[in-house]
Design an enzyme around this catalytic site. Structure first.
Site, PDB file in Angstrom:
ATOM      1  N   GLY A  40       8.343  -5.183  -3.132  1.00 54.20           N
ATOM      2  CA  GLY A  40       9.042  -6.392  -4.598  1.00 54.20           C
ATOM      3  C   GLY A  40       8.057  -5.751  -6.040  1.00 54.20           C
ATOM      4  N   SER A  83       5.204  -6.999  -8.383  1.00 49.82           N
ATOM      5  CA  SER A  83       4.132  -7.567  -7.609  1.00 49.82           C
ATOM      6  C   SER A  83       4.002  -8.354  -9.181  1.00 49.82           C
ATOM      7  CB  SER A  83       2.673  -6.384  -7.734  1.00 49.82           C
ATOM      8  OG  SER A  83       2.172  -5.941  -9.022  1.00 49.82           O
ATOM      9  N   CYS A 105       3.156  -1.956  -0.372  1.00 52.81           N
ATOM     10  CA  CYS A 105       4.124  -1.812  -1.573  1.00 52.81           C
ATOM     11  C   CYS A 105       3.670  -2.756  -2.453  1.00 52.81           C
ATOM     12  CB  CYS A 105       5.475  -1.342  -1.354  1.00 52.81           C
ATOM     13  SG  CYS A 105       5.671  -0.521  -2.945  1.00 52.81           S
ATOM     14  N   ARG A 163      -0.789   0.619  -9.871  1.00 53.87           N
ATOM     15  CA  ARG A 163       0.681   0.939  -9.904  1.00 53.87           C
ATOM     16  C   ARG A 163       1.744   1.477 -10.093  1.00 53.87           C
ATOM     17  NH1 ARG A 163       2.764  -3.016 -13.330  1.00 53.87           N
ATOM     18  NH2 ARG A 163       4.633  -4.176 -11.916  1.00 53.87           N
ATOM     19  N   ILE A 204       8.462   4.137  -2.424  1.00 50.22           N
ATOM     20  CA  ILE A 204       9.273   3.499  -3.405  1.00 50.22           C
ATOM     21  C   ILE A 204       8.787   2.969  -4.731  1.00 50.22           C
ATOM     22  CG2 ILE A 204      11.470   1.899  -3.784  1.00 50.22           C
ATOM     23  CD1 ILE A 204      12.187   2.020  -0.820  1.00 50.22           C
ATOM     24  N   ARG A 205       8.498   3.371  -5.659  1.00 50.58           N
ATOM     25  CA  ARG A 205       7.890   2.832  -6.735  1.00 50.58           C
ATOM     26  C   ARG A 205       6.582   2.751  -6.561  1.00 50.58           C
ATOM     27  NH1 ARG A 205      10.136  -1.456 -10.408  1.00 50.58           N
ATOM     28  NH2 ARG A 205       8.246  -0.542 -11.293  1.00 50.58           N
ATOM     29  N   HIS A 207       6.735   1.581   2.757  1.00 47.67           N
ATOM     30  CA  HIS A 207       7.841   0.718   3.458  1.00 47.67           C
ATOM     31  C   HIS A 207       7.528   0.915   5.117  1.00 47.67           C
ATOM     32  CE1 HIS A 207       8.387  -1.957  -1.025  1.00 47.67           C
ATOM     33  NE2 HIS A 207       8.539  -0.743  -1.000  1.00 47.67           N
ATOM     34  N   GLU A 239       9.193  -1.357   7.231  1.00 49.94           N
ATOM     35  CA  GLU A 239       9.844  -2.588   7.712  1.00 49.94           C
ATOM     36  C   GLU A 239      11.223  -1.518   7.403  1.00 49.94           C
ATOM     37  OE1 GLU A 239       8.997  -3.664   3.551  1.00 49.94           O
ATOM     38  OE2 GLU A 239       8.421  -2.192   4.842  1.00 49.94           O
TER      39      GLU A 239
END
Length: 203
Positions: A48, A50, A80, A109, A142-143, A183, A185
């Protein structure tokens, strides 16, 4: 008996983590209240944003109870943004962002770049892909953060194999706390969730 594992349900990939945990043999509870946190045997902190997650933990009066449970040994897994939240030191974050100080690591980050720099690669993951006949793990970034440094007692489980970020640490474990930059998931590969469920059972 199946362990009851919570998924912090303030934002992020809650449904996907729930599916992964259930596929790995756990019972799952969405956690938004202290009473729910008190019930679980382990907790997943999903991806998400942070800094938003940090703020929402305060809004829902979960920050201090979660810190207490982690210090008591609650098993936790962060993917993440979850990795960022669990870290003891965060680079390139906002000065008002709070973290949970459950992993003796320094993370950066958005280390791999902005959303357009998202990528996938195959990883070797200690304790999973080193099993006889096991395939590499497809990892989606992802980022994503990466781990800049680890303290004593932190085991490095995976690093980026090739490219400009080769050698960067992207999965770690310290006692009952697990974290990945990527990720799992979103790929349908539930082996990281199975690894965490086994960790919770052992705890």
């Amino acid at each position: 008996m199946s362990p009851l594992i919570g998924v912090l349900a303030l934002q992020g990939d809650v449904r996907e983590h729930t599916e992964g945990l259930r596929a790995a043999g756990a019972d799952v509870l969405a956690v938004r209240r202290v009473s729910e946190l008190d019930r679980v045997d382990g907790l997943v902190i999903p991806g998400g944003e942070s800094t938003a997650m940090s703020r929402l933990l305060g809004v829902f009066d979960l920050y201090d109870p979660l810190v207490s449970r982690l210090r008591e040994g609650l098993p936790a897994y962060g993917s993440c943004a979850g990795m960022i939240m669990l870290a003891s030191n965060i680079l390139d974050t906002r000065p008002d962002a709070r973290h949970l100080d459950a992993l003796d690591v320094t993370v950066r980050r958005n280390a791999f770049g902005r959303q357009v720099a998202s990528f996938e690669t195959d990883l070797e993951f200690a304790g999973i892909t080193d099993a006889p006949g096991a395939d590499p793990m497809r990892a989606v970034f992802i980022r994503a953060p990466w781990v800049e440094s680890v303290g004593d007692g932190v085991e490095v489980l995976a690093t980026v194999p090739t490219g400009p970020a080769a050698g960067r640490v992207v999965a770690v474990r310290q006692a009952n706390v697990l974290a990945t930059s990527f990720h799992p998931e979103v790929t349908g590969d539930h082996r990281v969730h199975g690894y965490f469920v086994d960790l919770v059972r052992a705890a």
